[in-house]
Design a protein around this motif. Structure first.
Motif, PDB file in Angstrom:
ATOM      1  N   ARG A 190      -5.375   6.306  -7.688  1.00 17.12           N
ATOM      2  CA  ARG A 190      -6.245   5.596  -8.626  1.00 17.12           C
ATOM      3  C   ARG A 190      -5.613   4.251  -8.986  1.00 17.12           C
ATOM      4  N   MET A 191      -6.370   3.198  -8.809  1.00 17.98           N
ATOM      5  CA  MET A 191      -5.947   1.874  -9.236  1.00 17.98           C
ATOM      6  C   MET A 191      -6.948   1.368 -10.264  1.00 17.98           C
ATOM      7  N   SER A 192      -6.467   1.101 -11.481  1.00 20.36           N
ATOM      8  CA  SER A 192      -7.310   0.514 -12.517  1.00 20.36           C
ATOM      9  C   SER A 192      -7.210  -1.000 -12.405  1.00 20.36           C
ATOM     10  N   ALA A 193      -8.328  -1.631 -11.996  1.00 24.27           N
ATOM     11  CA  ALA A 193      -8.295  -3.081 -11.776  1.00 24.27           C
ATOM     12  C   ALA A 193      -8.237  -3.844 -13.095  1.00 24.27           C
ATOM     13  N   GLY A 194      -8.933  -3.354 -14.118  1.00 26.38           N
ATOM     14  CA  GLY A 194      -8.843  -3.937 -15.452  1.00 26.38           C
ATOM     15  C   GLY A 194      -9.005  -5.444 -15.486  1.00 26.38           C
ATOM     16  N   THR A 195      -8.045  -6.145 -16.081  1.00 23.51           N
ATOM     17  CA  THR A 195      -8.121  -7.591 -16.246  1.00 23.51           C
ATOM     18  C   THR A 195      -7.975  -8.347 -14.931  1.00 23.51           C
ATOM     19  N   GLY A 196      -7.587  -7.646 -13.877  1.00 22.44           N
ATOM     20  CA  GLY A 196      -7.523  -8.281 -12.561  1.00 22.44           C
ATOM     21  C   GLY A 196      -6.325  -7.829 -11.754  1.00 22.44           C
ATOM     22  N   VAL A 197      -6.580  -7.475 -10.510  1.00 25.90           N
ATOM     23  CA  VAL A 197      -5.523  -7.060  -9.602  1.00 25.90           C
ATOM     24  C   VAL A 197      -5.930  -7.455  -8.193  1.00 25.90           C
ATOM     25  N   ARG A 198      -4.945  -7.699  -7.357  1.00 31.56           N
ATOM     26  CA  ARG A 198      -5.182  -7.981  -5.949  1.00 31.56           C
ATOM     27  C   ARG A 198      -4.504  -6.895  -5.122  1.00 31.56           C
ATOM     28  N   HIS A 199      -5.188  -6.454  -4.055  1.00 28.78           N
ATOM     29  CA  HIS A 199      -4.580  -5.409  -3.227  1.00 28.78           C
ATOM     30  C   HIS A 199      -5.072  -5.507  -1.790  1.00 28.78           C
ATOM     31  N   SER A 200      -4.350  -4.821  -0.918  1.00 27.83           N
ATOM     32  CA  SER A 200      -4.753  -4.712   0.484  1.00 27.83           C
ATOM     33  C   SER A 200      -4.668  -3.247   0.888  1.00 27.83           C
ATOM     34  N   GLU A 201      -5.471  -2.863   1.879  1.00 28.31           N
ATOM     35  CA  GLU A 201      -5.467  -1.500   2.417  1.00 28.31           C
ATOM     36  C   GLU A 201      -5.552  -1.597   3.932  1.00 28.31           C
ATOM     37  N   TYR A 202      -4.601  -0.970   4.594  1.00 25.12           N
ATOM     38  CA  TYR A 202      -4.551  -1.003   6.053  1.00 25.12           C
ATOM     39  C   TYR A 202      -4.328   0.394   6.615  1.00 25.12           C
ATOM     40  N   ASN A 203      -4.821   0.607   7.814  1.00 24.59           N
ATOM     41  CA  ASN A 203      -4.473   1.813   8.544  1.00 24.59           C
ATOM     42  C   ASN A 203      -2.980   1.760   8.841  1.00 24.59           C
ATOM     43  N   HIS A 204      -2.270   2.798   8.430  1.00 27.17           N
ATOM     44  CA  HIS A 204      -0.818   2.830   8.602  1.00 27.17           C
ATOM     45  C   HIS A 204      -0.415   3.057  10.053  1.00 27.17           C
ATOM     46  N   SER A 205      -1.360   3.533  10.868  1.00 23.98           N
ATOM     47  CA  SER A 205      -1.059   3.877  12.257  1.00 23.98           C
ATOM     48  C   SER A 205      -1.570   2.814  13.221  1.00 23.98           C
ATOM     49  N   ALA A 206      -0.803   2.573  14.271  1.00 22.28           N
ATOM     50  CA  ALA A 206      -1.223   1.659  15.338  1.00 22.28           C
ATOM     51  C   ALA A 206      -1.954   2.398  16.451  1.00 22.28           C
ATOM     52  N   THR A 207      -2.077   3.719  16.320  1.00 21.66           N
ATOM     53  CA  THR A 207      -2.681   4.500  17.412  1.00 21.66           C
ATOM     54  C   THR A 207      -3.826   5.412  16.969  1.00 21.66           C
ATOM     55  N   GLU A 208      -3.856   5.799  15.690  1.00 27.32           N
ATOM     56  CA  GLU A 208      -4.866   6.743  15.218  1.00 27.32           C
ATOM     57  C   GLU A 208      -5.711   6.121  14.107  1.00 27.32           C
ATOM     58  N   PRO A 209      -7.014   6.436  14.052  1.00 31.17           N
ATOM     59  CA  PRO A 209      -7.846   5.925  12.956  1.00 31.17           C
ATOM     60  C   PRO A 209      -7.498   6.597  11.632  1.00 31.17           C
ATOM     61  N   VAL A 210      -7.913   5.986  10.530  1.00 30.96           N
ATOM     62  CA  VAL A 210      -7.806   6.614   9.218  1.00 30.96           C
ATOM     63  C   VAL A 210      -9.224   6.794   8.678  1.00 30.96           C
TER      64      VAL A 210
END
Length: 234
Positions: free
Chosen positions: A93-113
């Motif tokens: 859980r990330m509470s964005a509230g007054t403002g937050v920046r984030h990134s999300e990536y597949n951790h694997s180079a071979t398998e989908p998430v």
């Protein structure tokens, strides 16, 4: 029982090559005035991200952003200094509230998430941004409704800044669980895997069901199934 059925194949659709997404509620370029949200529940996106693909750094405000991974690993980084990999059984859980920046990536180079991205409108704007992640073992979720998110963090659940209880279940074929919808509450069910029936209403992976009336519901698995249950104020 008064209900809203949201079949899997009726959801919104997005395909960016590296990302294939199904939208239960209106999101991005997909808009359906009949499916904008369900109470404080604003977004359920079922996302599949290709190996090494992902969402580059981007901003959010005034939203509870929840990630539930079905398979693979989702790598998270944010402006709070948090860095983690979210795995099956984890709730982030990330509470964005007054403002937050984030990134999300597949951790694997071979398998989908494969994961569910869930947005819940917080109880107030302007909250201090924050982050929480907890793991819930399979045996905690097996053939029961395990509380994984709540307003008060009871029973070791992740804190969500809204009047909502979020349950997860891994239900074995031919097993069932019951849930009591209290007066003034309503429930959204999201099927992740397998098939269940809810008082005779058949549901399969990707289907959603909103239940608007108080009373006890019985959830029975026709085959091994995984699902989330959101208990919200009406």
């Amino acid at each position: 029982m008064n209900q809203i059925l949201r079949p899997s194949d009726a959801r919104g659709d997005a395909d960016f090559g590296w990302l294939k997404s199904k939208h239960t509620f209106s999101f991005g370029s997909y808009f359906d005035p009949n499916h904008i949200g369900f109470g404080a529940l604003r977004v359920i996106n079922e996302d599949r991200v290709a190996p090494s693909g992902g969402f580059p750094t981007h901003p959010h405000q005034n939203m509870e952003i929840i990630s539930y991974v079905v398979s693979g690993g989702l790598e998270h980084k944010d402006s709070l200094g948090t860095g983690s990999v979210i795995r099956p059984g984890d709730l982030q859980r990330m509470s964005a509230g007054t403002g937050v920046r984030h990134s999300e990536y597949n951790h694997s180079a071979t398998e989908p998430v494969h994961f569910l991205q869930i947005w819940i409108v917080p109880e107030a704007d302007g909250l201090t941004p924050s982050y929480e992640q907890k793991a819930f073992a399979e045996n905690e979720r097996q053939d029961t409704l395990r509380l994984i998110g709540s307003r008060d963090g009871r029973d070791g659940s992740v804190v969500i800044h809204q009047d909502v209880d979020l349950y997860a279940s891994l239900l074995t074929a031919d097993k069932s669980v019951a849930f009591d919808i209290k007066p003034g509450r309503k429930v959204w069910l999201q099927i992740v895997k397998g098939k269940i029936s809810v008082d005779g209403q058949a549901l399969a992976a990707g289907d959603g069901l909103g239940l608007l009336d108080a009373g006890t519901i019985n959830l029975a698995a026709q085959e091994n199934a995984e699902f989330l249950l959101f208990d919200l104020t009406a």
